[in-house]
Design an enzyme around this catalytic site. Sequence first.
Site, short mmCIF file in Angstrom:
data_model
loop_
_atom_site.label_atom_id
_atom_site.label_comp_id
_atom_site.label_asym_id
_atom_site.label_seq_id
_atom_site.Cartn_x
_atom_site.Cartn_y
_atom_site.Cartn_z
N CYS A 85 0.83 -1.20 0.00
CA CYS A 85 0.00 0.00 0.00
C CYS A 85 0.87 1.26 0.00
CB CYS A 85 -0.96 -0.05 1.19
SG CYS A 85 -2.32 1.11 1.05
N HIS A 194 -3.33 -5.77 1.11
CA HIS A 194 -2.58 -5.96 2.35
C HIS A 194 -2.46 -7.41 2.76
CE1 HIS A 194 -2.37 -1.71 3.82
NE2 HIS A 194 -3.30 -1.57 2.89
N GLU A 196 -0.56 -8.61 4.97
CA GLU A 196 -0.33 -8.73 6.42
C GLU A 196 -1.65 -8.72 7.20
OE1 GLU A 196 -0.40 -6.04 4.83
OE2 GLU A 196 -0.63 -4.25 6.05
#
Lengths: 223, 93
Positions: A85, A194, A196
């Site tokens: 991002c 994302h 994560e």
Amino acid sequence: MRIGIITFPGSLDDVDAARAVRLAGGEPVALWHAEHDLQDVDAVVLPGGFSYGDYLRAGAIAARAPLMQDVVERARQGLPVLGICNGFQVLCEAGLLPGALTRNSHLHFRNRDQVLGVERADTAWTSSYATGQRIVIPVKNGEGRFVASDGDLDRIEGEGRVVVRYLDGNPNGSSRDIAGVTSENGRVVGLMPHPEHAVEDLTGPSTDGLGFFTSVLKAVVNA
Amino acid sequence: MRDGRWRGPGSLGGVSHVVVDVVLKPEISDPQGQAVLGALGRLGHAGVTSVRQGKHFVLEVDGTPDEAELKQIAETLLANPVIEDVELHLPTD
């Protein structure tokens, strides 16, 4: 295996990135943008957020931070670097990845679980996936539209630099549905969604994101 | 100058004012400009057919500006040459 996570003023997802590294079996190392010290890490993650409040352009000022000069130099020598991002925006602004990220075509912040198609399963950050695999990870951005000139887009596609592409709908108007790209040597990867945030069943829509972090551990061992 | 009346590049009291304008390249779509165009249409300004939104920087520089240095500043930080065009306006007097 020491994986550095750089915090800039305005970073938000550095703690989640560190957690993902730990869950994958690596040792997260907190790095501060203003210090010329990579602390002998084996790879680097640039996390999501709004570094410097997205002033000037998203990622533009962070890309000129002191530690980024070291990241650029080491990345060109093969240090694996993942930009998520805002981190992807920083890598484009730093010239490590082609193209640029700008305002979503519909001008809205878009936050949802997103289907991606993996097109490159041979980079330092994607070897845990299979080419053509569909994965679901969250996307959340207001300036995530990947753009470049038509000539540059043809070159990016021609060189096989597209790592992941949006499937089942493009959340931000990115050119040719491109969600993430890689460097020529496959060591630097940037993507807007994302991974994560998709590493545990309790908090994510899937655990599909974990593969980015397990991939780099293998890449470091094999380097 | 400090009251905001100054409008263009020039020099006064040993300080030069350099203006840098940045706008998205024509082939990169500009959703913000399109949103402004939509608002103008709703306000009845049908004669405006396109809006491109950009950035306008005013730099105060001590002494005579170094054109090469300012060009570098404009092209490496103020604009992203991958997607933006940049125009540098140096003082003419």
